[in-house]
Design an enzyme around this catalytic site. Structure first.
Site, PDB file in Angstrom:
ATOM      1  N   PRO A 122      94.109  -5.275 -15.961  1.00 15.50           N
ATOM      2  CA  PRO A 122      94.202  -4.637 -17.422  1.00 15.50           C
ATOM      3  C   PRO A 122      92.666  -4.550 -17.926  1.00 15.50           C
ATOM      4  O   PRO A 122      92.534  -3.698 -18.948  1.00 15.50           O
ATOM      5  CB  PRO A 122      94.972  -5.516 -18.085  1.00 15.50           C
ATOM      6  N   GLU A 139      98.080 -15.039 -12.470  1.00 15.12           N
ATOM      7  CA  GLU A 139      97.171 -15.027 -13.615  1.00 15.12           C
ATOM      8  C   GLU A 139      96.087 -14.033 -13.367  1.00 15.12           C
ATOM      9  O   GLU A 139      95.548 -13.567 -14.289  1.00 15.12           O
ATOM     10  CB  GLU A 139      96.831 -16.353 -14.035  1.00 15.12           C
ATOM     11  N   ARG A 183      97.646  14.826  -5.816  1.00 18.58           N
ATOM     12  CA  ARG A 183      97.822  15.907  -6.193  1.00 18.58           C
ATOM     13  C   ARG A 183      96.549  17.133  -6.248  1.00 18.58           C
ATOM     14  O   ARG A 183      96.600  18.076  -6.295  1.00 18.58           O
ATOM     15  CB  ARG A 183      98.844  16.192  -7.040  1.00 18.58           C
ATOM     16  N   ASP A 219      96.513  21.998 -16.148  1.00 18.24           N
ATOM     17  CA  ASP A 219      97.408  20.660 -16.573  1.00 18.24           C
ATOM     18  C   ASP A 219      96.932  20.184 -17.912  1.00 18.24           C
ATOM     19  O   ASP A 219      95.900  20.351 -18.140  1.00 18.24           O
ATOM     20  CB  ASP A 219      96.908  19.523 -15.406  1.00 18.24           C
TER      21      ASP A 219
END
Ligand code: ADE
Length: 223
Positions: free
Chosen positions: A86, A113, A150, A164
């Site tokens: 993160p 963790e 993709r 897109d």
């Protein structure tokens, strides 16, 4: 492109990589996927891959040896090595475009963790898919795989991704198909006009309007 996933949960990838466009890209020989369970490289009696943190504290920390040895078993000379966490660089369309030209990508997926800090030295990039905490990197690496694959030439039609959302710096304009009217909701007349210049203008306006409403930050960043 060859994509490798270092993971304790290879089974998580089965459904995603064997479905839809990711499967087709593999069938066409454009991309290969390989999962490596780094528990196989634990080299201790109980196949332990995590341990208590030095200095104390809650949770377990991923040990460096199984991750290093699993990575080295791949014998890759050059690769983008992406550590999923993160606190990494936010993943976005531009980053997906950049990664879509790589020959080898390795995802390192942590659980527990956190990572022993020395694992970070293996990575070329630390990457996050958003400001929230997942239980592990697997789902993040699958989302990234989808966004990257993709974009590789031959996987889908180029026109499908040229307009897109995000690749133009804006959100995409609205789309309609048949029927012309459904439950009182009508297709805008301009789309039925056959006037391609007008249609293009309408799409650009709608794209700008939608971006201003929903993601004003994209417009600010563009300036
Ligand atoms: N692992 C846990 N949370 C994550 C996130 N937001 N992005 C990437 N990897 C993660």
């Amino acid at each position: 492109m060859n994509i490798f996933y270092l993971t304790l949960f290879p089974e998580m990838y089965e459904g995603i990589l064997s479905s839809s466009i990711l499967k087709r890209a593999n069938d066409k020989g454009i991309v290969s996927y390989k999962t490596i369970n780094f528990r196989d490289y634990a080299n201790n009696k109980h196949n332990q891959v995590d341990d208590y943190p030095y200095g104390g504290g809650a949770g377990m920390v991923l040990k460096p040896e199984p991750v290093y040895e699993a990575f080295e078993s791949l014998h890759l000379e050059n690769a983008r090595v992406l550590l999923m966490c993160p606190s990494g660089r936010p993943f976005d369309q531009q980053f997906a475009e950049e990664l879509s030209t790589e020959e080898n990508i390795v995802f390192i997926n942590g659980h527990y963790e956190g990572y022993d800090e020395r694992i970070r030295n293996l990575a070329t990039d630390e990457v996050s898919i958003g400001d929230y905490v997942l239980t592990g990197g697997e789902i993040a690496s699958m989302a990234m795989t989808d966004a990257i694959v993709r974009l590789i030439p031959g996987v889908i039609q180029q026109e499908s991704y040229e307009n897109d959302s995000f690749s133009t710096g804006m959100l995409e304009h609205p789309h309609y198909t048949r029927p012309r009217e459904y439950r009182g909701m009508k297709v805008p007349d301009v789309l039925l006009s056959g006037d391609h210049k007008k249609i293009e203008e309408w799409r650009e306006e709608e794209s700008l309007k939608r971006t201003k409403e929903r993601r004003p930050d994209l417009i600010k960043n563009k300036k």
